[in-house]
Design an enzyme around this catalytic site. Structure first.
Site, PDB file in Angstrom:
ATOM      1  N   ASP A 160       3.498 -16.521 -11.427  1.00 32.12           N
ATOM      2  CA  ASP A 160       4.629 -16.833 -12.644  1.00 32.12           C
ATOM      3  C   ASP A 160       5.779 -15.909 -12.083  1.00 32.12           C
ATOM      4  O   ASP A 160       5.792 -14.861 -11.404  1.00 32.12           O
ATOM      5  CB  ASP A 160       4.165 -16.196 -14.091  1.00 32.12           C
ATOM      6  CG  ASP A 160       4.921 -16.594 -14.977  1.00 32.12           C
ATOM      7  OD1 ASP A 160       4.808 -17.811 -15.647  1.00 32.12           O
ATOM      8  OD2 ASP A 160       6.115 -15.788 -15.300  1.00 32.12           O
TER       9      ASP A 160
ATOM     10  N   HIS B 151       2.072 -11.796 -20.629  1.00 30.89           N
ATOM     11  CA  HIS B 151       2.965 -10.515 -21.308  1.00 30.89           C
ATOM     12  C   HIS B 151       2.277  -9.660 -22.083  1.00 30.89           C
ATOM     13  O   HIS B 151       2.802  -8.903 -22.827  1.00 30.89           O
ATOM     14  CB  HIS B 151       4.297 -10.885 -21.681  1.00 30.89           C
ATOM     15  CG  HIS B 151       5.122 -11.696 -20.567  1.00 30.89           C
ATOM     16  ND1 HIS B 151       5.529 -10.875 -19.606  1.00 30.89           N
ATOM     17  CD2 HIS B 151       5.714 -12.929 -20.645  1.00 30.89           C
ATOM     18  CE1 HIS B 151       6.116 -11.706 -18.508  1.00 30.89           C
ATOM     19  NE2 HIS B 151       6.324 -12.975 -19.268  1.00 30.89           N
TER      20      HIS B 151
ATOM     21  N   ASP C 222       7.246 -21.338 -13.544  1.00 29.52           N
ATOM     22  CA  ASP C 222       8.741 -21.311 -13.891  1.00 29.52           C
ATOM     23  C   ASP C 222       9.344 -20.585 -12.622  1.00 29.52           C
ATOM     24  O   ASP C 222      10.648 -20.018 -12.999  1.00 29.52           O
ATOM     25  CB  ASP C 222       9.142 -20.242 -15.085  1.00 29.52           C
ATOM     26  CG  ASP C 222       8.123 -19.041 -15.141  1.00 29.52           C
ATOM     27  OD1 ASP C 222       7.606 -18.741 -14.145  1.00 29.52           O
ATOM     28  OD2 ASP C 222       8.069 -18.363 -16.113  1.00 29.52           O
TER      29      ASP C 222
ATOM     30  N   HIS D 252       7.571 -14.324 -13.930  1.00 30.65           N
ATOM     31  CA  HIS D 252       8.203 -13.040 -14.341  1.00 30.65           C
ATOM     32  C   HIS D 252       6.843 -12.091 -14.382  1.00 30.65           C
ATOM     33  O   HIS D 252       5.514 -12.453 -13.892  1.00 30.65           O
ATOM     34  CB  HIS D 252       7.966 -13.273 -16.220  1.00 30.65           C
ATOM     35  CG  HIS D 252       9.041 -14.130 -16.439  1.00 30.65           C
ATOM     36  ND1 HIS D 252       8.862 -15.714 -16.518  1.00 30.65           N
ATOM     37  CD2 HIS D 252      10.439 -13.876 -16.919  1.00 30.65           C
ATOM     38  CE1 HIS D 252      10.241 -16.066 -17.032  1.00 30.65           C
ATOM     39  NE2 HIS D 252      11.005 -15.014 -17.130  1.00 30.65           N
TER      40      HIS D 252
HETATM   41 ZN   LIG Z   1       7.076 -16.683 -16.648  1.00 33.59          ZN
END
Ligand SMILES: [Zn+2]
Length: 282
Positions: free
Chosen positions: A145, A107, A224, A147
């Site tokens: 991931d 991120h 995740d 996200h």
């Molecule tokens: Zn994540």
């Protein structure tokens, strides 16, 4: 198991009360050690390495613990923790290993929060971007991931040597990655879509990249997506095994860098499932 695990206990020294906490990685390491994996200790990334992915001013502020947001606290010495995690990604890139270091990275953009996100989502330095730039070869970054890796997409925007492919849950943090832009090919998926829908999408994603265009596969390996975790796509060990097989099918120099995954027990088992299938298929 031939794949080396990159890890240092030093990465357990911050963030005890945060969701991105030491236990998620401590338990992962314990499981992988028990399965007989060989471990390597990373060195901190050099400042030159960091500056290939981040702006000078951001690094300066991070060093002084002057950057903070609601998800991403300014812990004491966080710069050193982040630099060691980035060094883990570099070592993984060099030896074709799997770095399970924390903090995660995808991120974090050039100056911190990326592409309009409000926070850095537990990330301080973009480990995978730093490692890819260190190798400096045509690379496919596969971000599994749960996200979207807004920081990675931002850092490689317009870079003809790098293609970024991400499968992630949407709508969800950080709110980016709903469409493909330039060299970033994004596949938003619905919550708890399950192994089958995920693997179908992954096959579609890999069919649009030309393997002749790259020499390296860099996997932003977040877990995740595991059923019940923070960005659950309802995946099981079977799903991670199939992901490993498909990554092996690309037949390139490959390395893995841990992103999210907040349940250490699952992380350990999922990493083993994907690495074992990867090794059995190459
Ligand atoms: Zn994540």
């Amino acid at each position: 198991m031939r794949t080396k695990i990159i890890y240092s206990e030093k990465c357990l020294g911050y963030g005890q009360l945060h969701i991105e906490n030491p236990e998620r990685v401590r338990r992962t390491a314990e499981i992988l050690k028990g399965l007989g994996y060989e471990f390597l200790e990373p060195q901190s990334a050099s400042e030159d390495d960091l500056l290939r992915a981040h702006d000078t001013e951001y690094i300066w502020n991070l060093k002084k613990s002057m950057v903070e947001d609601p998800d991403t606290p300014a812990y004491d010495n966080i710069f050193e923790f982040a630099r060691l995690s980035a060094g883990g990604a570099i070592l993984a890139a060099e030896v074709g290993g799997f770095s399970i270091m924390r903090p995660p990275g995808h991120h974090c953009g050039r100056n911190g929060a990326a592409l309009g996100a409000y926070t850095r989502g537990f990330c301080y330095l973009n480990n995978i971007a730093i490692a890819v730039k260190h190798l400096n070869k045509p690379t496919l970054i596969l971000d599994i991931d749960g996200h979207h890796g807004n920081g990675t997409q931002e850092i490689f925007e317009g870079d003809s040597k790098v293609k970024y492919v991400s499968l992630h849950r949407a709508p969800n943090y950080p709110g980016t990655g709903n469409t493909s832009v330039g060299n970033a090919i994004n596949f938003p998926l619905w919550a708890d879509c399950g192994d089958e829908a995920y693997l179908e999408t992954l096959d579609g994603a890999l069919s649009v990249v030309n393997p002749n265009e790259f020499e390296v596969v860099a996997v932003s390996a977040g877990f995740d997506t595991h059923a019940g975790d923070l960005a659950s796509l309802g995946l099981t060990e079977k799903g991670y095994r199939e992901i490993g097989r498909r990554v092996a099918g690309l037949r390139k120099h490959t390395f893995f860098v841990l992103e999210g995954g907040y349940e250490g027990e699952n992380n350990g088992k999922d990493i083993h499932a994907s690495v074992k299938a990867f090794e059995d298929s190459v």
